[in-house]
Scaffold this active site. Structure first.
Site, PDB file in Angstrom:
ATOM      1  CD  GLU A 188      -2.660  -1.601  -0.146  1.00  0.00           C
ATOM      2  OE1 GLU A 188      -3.049  -0.437  -0.770  1.00  0.00           O
ATOM      3  OE2 GLU A 188      -3.172  -2.655  -0.205  1.00  0.00           O
ATOM      4  CB  CYS A 197      -1.233   7.098   2.548  1.00  0.00           C
ATOM      5  SG  CYS A 197      -2.352   6.229   3.798  1.00  0.00           S
TER       6      CYS A 197
HETATM    7  P1  NAD Z   1       9.201   4.839   3.040  1.00  0.00           P
HETATM    8  O1  NAD Z   1       8.932   3.654   1.583  1.00  0.00           O
HETATM    9  O2  NAD Z   1      10.534   5.382   3.256  1.00  0.00           O
HETATM   10  O3  NAD Z   1       9.493   3.570   4.288  1.00  0.00           O
HETATM   11  C1  NAD Z   1       8.457   2.421   4.427  1.00  0.00           C
HETATM   12  C2  NAD Z   1       9.402   1.218   5.005  1.00  0.00           C
HETATM   13  O4  NAD Z   1      10.040   0.822   4.387  1.00  0.00           O
HETATM   14  C3  NAD Z   1      10.296   1.761   6.368  1.00  0.00           C
HETATM   15  O5  NAD Z   1      10.190   0.723   7.435  1.00  0.00           O
HETATM   16  C4  NAD Z   1      11.582   2.000   5.816  1.00  0.00           C
HETATM   17  O6  NAD Z   1      12.823   1.631   6.542  1.00  0.00           O
HETATM   18  C5  NAD Z   1      11.608   0.650   4.784  1.00  0.00           C
HETATM   19  N1  NAD Z   1      12.392   0.574   3.574  1.00  0.00           N
HETATM   20  C6  NAD Z   1      13.169   1.700   3.011  1.00  0.00           C
HETATM   21  N2  NAD Z   1      13.731   1.023   2.069  1.00  0.00           N
HETATM   22  C7  NAD Z   1      13.646  -0.274   2.091  1.00  0.00           C
HETATM   23  C8  NAD Z   1      14.376  -1.452   1.237  1.00  0.00           C
HETATM   24  N3  NAD Z   1      15.152  -1.154   0.246  1.00  0.00           N
HETATM   25  N4  NAD Z   1      13.898  -2.485   1.462  1.00  0.00           N
HETATM   26  C9  NAD Z   1      13.177  -2.883   2.551  1.00  0.00           C
HETATM   27  N5  NAD Z   1      12.509  -1.767   3.188  1.00  0.00           N
HETATM   28  C10 NAD Z   1      12.939  -0.602   3.066  1.00  0.00           C
HETATM   29  O7  NAD Z   1       8.014   5.150   3.624  1.00  0.00           O
HETATM   30  P2  NAD Z   1       7.472   6.136   4.912  1.00  0.00           P
HETATM   31  O8  NAD Z   1       8.222   7.323   4.595  1.00  0.00           O
HETATM   32  O9  NAD Z   1       7.794   5.356   6.131  1.00  0.00           O
HETATM   33  O10 NAD Z   1       5.880   6.087   4.935  1.00  0.00           O
HETATM   34  C11 NAD Z   1       5.316   7.106   3.947  1.00  0.00           C
HETATM   35  C12 NAD Z   1       4.926   6.547   2.653  1.00  0.00           C
HETATM   36  O11 NAD Z   1       3.792   5.505   3.118  1.00  0.00           O
HETATM   37  C13 NAD Z   1       4.199   7.748   1.974  1.00  0.00           C
HETATM   38  O12 NAD Z   1       4.345   7.266   0.662  1.00  0.00           O
HETATM   39  C14 NAD Z   1       2.741   7.006   2.318  1.00  0.00           C
HETATM   40  O13 NAD Z   1       1.621   7.610   1.406  1.00  0.00           O
HETATM   41  C15 NAD Z   1       2.555   5.618   2.368  1.00  0.00           C
HETATM   42  N6  NAD Z   1       1.491   5.143   2.969  1.00  0.00           N
HETATM   43  C16 NAD Z   1       0.634   4.599   2.364  1.00  0.00           C
HETATM   44  C17 NAD Z   1      -0.606   3.911   3.090  1.00  0.00           C
HETATM   45  C18 NAD Z   1      -1.368   3.221   2.357  1.00  0.00           C
HETATM   46  O14 NAD Z   1      -2.208   2.282   3.040  1.00  0.00           O
HETATM   47  N7  NAD Z   1      -1.669   3.281   0.991  1.00  0.00           N
HETATM   48  C19 NAD Z   1      -0.466   4.133   4.659  1.00  0.00           C
HETATM   49  C20 NAD Z   1       0.448   4.791   5.150  1.00  0.00           C
HETATM   50  C21 NAD Z   1       1.551   5.273   4.595  1.00  0.00           C
END
Ligand code: NAD
Length: 570
Positions: free
Chosen positions: A320, A354
């Site tokens: 998501e 989000c």
């Molecule tokens: P992010 O993608 O930076 O990080 C998400 C997670 O992924 C973190 O735990 C991060 O450490 C991890 N991560 C980063 N690089 C990785 C890799 N190469 N391999 C594995 N894990 C890795 O996102 P964020 O800043 O934590 O969250 C914000 C984003 O999440 C926004 O784009 C928001 O829209 C989205 N979001 C979506 C929903 C939904 O339900 N659609 C809900 C909440 C947040």
């Protein structure tokens, strides 16, 4: 009052009343009979018991730096790769010390999980459901204040934002997923003559492990991503976000107290790429339950593709991702609703939901009133320490977010298409503070209208009333996302049209309501296109995404024939 036709895919139509259109498609007795209720959102009024408990928990959490180990099986690991979680609104203040698991430790978590999965999958589902019920009750009572305090201080949420997330939504995920799973188990395939042949289905976990990778912005999402696969019989490596560490660790401890055995969920803070590279390289990798940004999900998906020949199972991929959510205002809209709905959607929790509204389309005829209303309300918003009750919102999560959002504000300052109407100040001297900012654009395709900002920046495009058709097309085609969207109108025929023409623009569509605030079980959540795989967390089908069902046929009348009757010349 305006009415709409609610058209179901089965072909029948129902007349329904305005905003209750979707709800009124469900027979009322079904709602009353629903045995699981959403957790009430407490009010925290002065003098209330919940307010006192919360104040105590805030004081305790703020007065220490909690040590959070990596937890693999029953081992707590502390290595030399030390990190800290700070308060976003006061970044000198540390609240947790934690450790990044290295690739070897991540590998050892995989080994432990793969072993644990086999035993866990044999634990009767009734026992697992009891653990979930106990966990939900612990969250609702003993640990409610702690969950809220760690979320308020660690993720800079105000009381209400923490309560709807770390208490209500989290508890709802545990109760409702348990309920939905239990209901799903009731389905059994047809047995035409059970005395001859009995058909049945059982739901197994997937052999291997599931990786749960969670974002910072919702404590509840971490709990759901890690524990819903576990409920179904899977073992999990949970990589929490660095900036939601303490609240996520609190959930982990609650589930251990409730009875989840060691090894079933392993708590593995790590550098993102180290974690992603290690899990996707393992033959036991059976699934990814991810919520976060598009680039991270894309990277993981590509790695899965590159490694596809290695795996024992085809990995399940749920992701998501982001949004560029809209409020579309029709000339018939009620301005009294539009203004508060937009202020809340765009600026609560600094627009770091989000589903937050970040692009808005307003007809020229309503623009003067909407502009005045939004600017007046914006100017009254108080920003600061989230524990101070007068504050509407607080700081953004970290320096990276601060720089990114400031970059868009700088772009607005330097672009001839864009005018900052209110806000625009950024100050990271104490915390990562960015003023709620309202921008006017003359270019509906400027990057500020098409890219996810994930911060308190709302951009408005004013359209001529006679260009409604073109503007609806713009809403549909401007961005790669399709997460949430809201239309505001009193004109019934327009609402019907919007429902069809904007069908593909949002996985969660709102009529005369803000684009945020989905509730587990009430508005199952998720979007299409680049917003994600749309598996609808909080809905009835989500748990089954983590099951590997087995269909069993038992035959009681021996089958001894090889040849068919016509082969005997009959
Ligand atoms: P992010 O993608 O930076 O990080 C998400 C997670 O992924 C973190 O735990 C991060 O450490 C991890 N991560 C980063 N690089 C990785 C890799 N190469 N391999 C594995 N894990 C890795 O996102 P964020 O800043 O934590 O969250 C914000 C984003 O999440 C926004 O784009 C928001 O829209 C989205 N979001 C979506 C929903 C939904 O339900 N659609 C809900 C909440 C947040």
């Amino acid at each position: 009052m305006l009415t709409l036709i609610c058209k179901q895919t089965s072909g029948f139509t129902l007349r329904a009343q305005g905003v209750r259109m979707i709800g009124s498609c469900i027979p009322k007795d079904k709602i009353d009979d629903f045995p699981v209720k959403n957790e009430p959102v407490l009010t925290y009024l002065k003098g209330s018991a919940e307010r006192k408990n919360l104040e105590k928990a805030l004081e305790e959490t703020a007065s220490q730096i909690e040590d959070v180990p990596i937890i693999i099986g029953d081992k707590e690991i502390r290595n030399n790769n030390v990190r800290y979680q700070v308060m976003p609104h006061n970044h000198q203040k540390k609240i947790a010390k934690f450790y990044y698991a290295d690739k070897k430790e991540i590998q050892s978590a995989i080994d432990v999980a793969v072993k644990a999965q086999k035993q866990w999958d044999n634990v009767p589902i009734s026992k697992r459901l009891k653990i979930w019920e106990k966990a939900a009750n612990l969250m609702a009572n003993e640990y409610r204040a702690k969950l809220n305090a760690t979320t308020m201080l660690g993720q800079a949420k105000t009381i209400v934002q923490a309560e709807i997330d770390a208490a209500a939504e989290l508890i709802d995920f545990f109760r409702m997923n348990a309920y939905f799973f239990k209901e799903a188990l009731k389905y059994q395939p047809i047995s035409e003559n059970p005395k001859v042949t009995l058909n049945s289905m059982r739901y197994r976990g997937i052999d291997g492990f599931i990786a749960a990778v969670s974002p910072f912005n919702f404590t509840a999402i971490g709990g759901n991503l890690a524990y819903t696969p576990a409920l179904v019989g899977n073992a999990v490596l949970w990589k929490p976000s660095d900036t939601a560490l303490l609240s996520n660790y609190t959930i982990f401890k609650i589930l251990r107290e409730a009875g989840v055995p060691p090894g079933v969920v392993n708590f593995v803070p790590a550098d993102g790429p180290d974690f992603g590279d290690t899990i996707t390289a393992s033959k036991h990798f059976a699934g990814l339950n991810f919520t976060g940004s598009v680039p991270t999900f894309n990277r993981l998906w590509k790695q899965v593709g590159q490694n596809i020949d290695k795996y024992i199972n085809f990995p399940r991929l749920i992701g998501e991702c982001g949004g560029k959510n809209y409020h579309f205002v029709h000339p018939s809209a009620d301005i009294k609703t539009v203004i508060p709905a937009t202020i809340r959607s765009s600026f609560e929790f600094c627009g770091q939901k989000c589903s937050a509204c970040s692009r808005m389309y307003v007809p020229e005829s309503l623009w003067p009133k909407i502009k005045d209303g939004l600017l007046e309300e914006r100017s009254k918003l108080k920003i600061g320490d989230p524990t101070k009750i007068e504050n509407f919102t607080s700081a953004v999560i970290d320096d990276k977010a601060f720089d990114r959002i400031k970059g868009y504000i700088e772009h607005a300052k330097n672009s001839s298409n864009l005018t900052i109407l209110g806000g625009g100040k950024c100050d990271n001297s104490v915390g990562y503070f960015i003023e709620p900012t309202i921008v006017h654009t003359t270019d509906p395709l400027d990057k500020i209208m098409t890219e996810e900002i994930f911060g308190p920046v709302l951009t408005i495009y004013v359209y001529k009333d006679n260009t409604l058709d073109e503007t609806l097309k713009l809403v549909e085609s401007s961005t790669p996302f399709a997460l949430t969207g809201a239309v505001f109108a009193q004109d019934e025929s327009f609402l019907k049209r919007a429902l069809e023409e904007l069908k593909i623009t949002a996985g969660n569509f709102y009529v005369n309501d803000k684009s945020t605030g989905s509730v587990v079980g009430q508005q199952p959540f998720g979007g299409g296109r680049m917003s994600g795989t749309n598996d609808k967390a909080g809905g009835p089908h989500y748990t089954l995404r983590w099951a590997s069902p087995q269909a069993i046929k038992e035959t009681f009348v021996p089958q001894t024939e090889i040849y068919y009757p016509y082969m005997h010349g009959k």
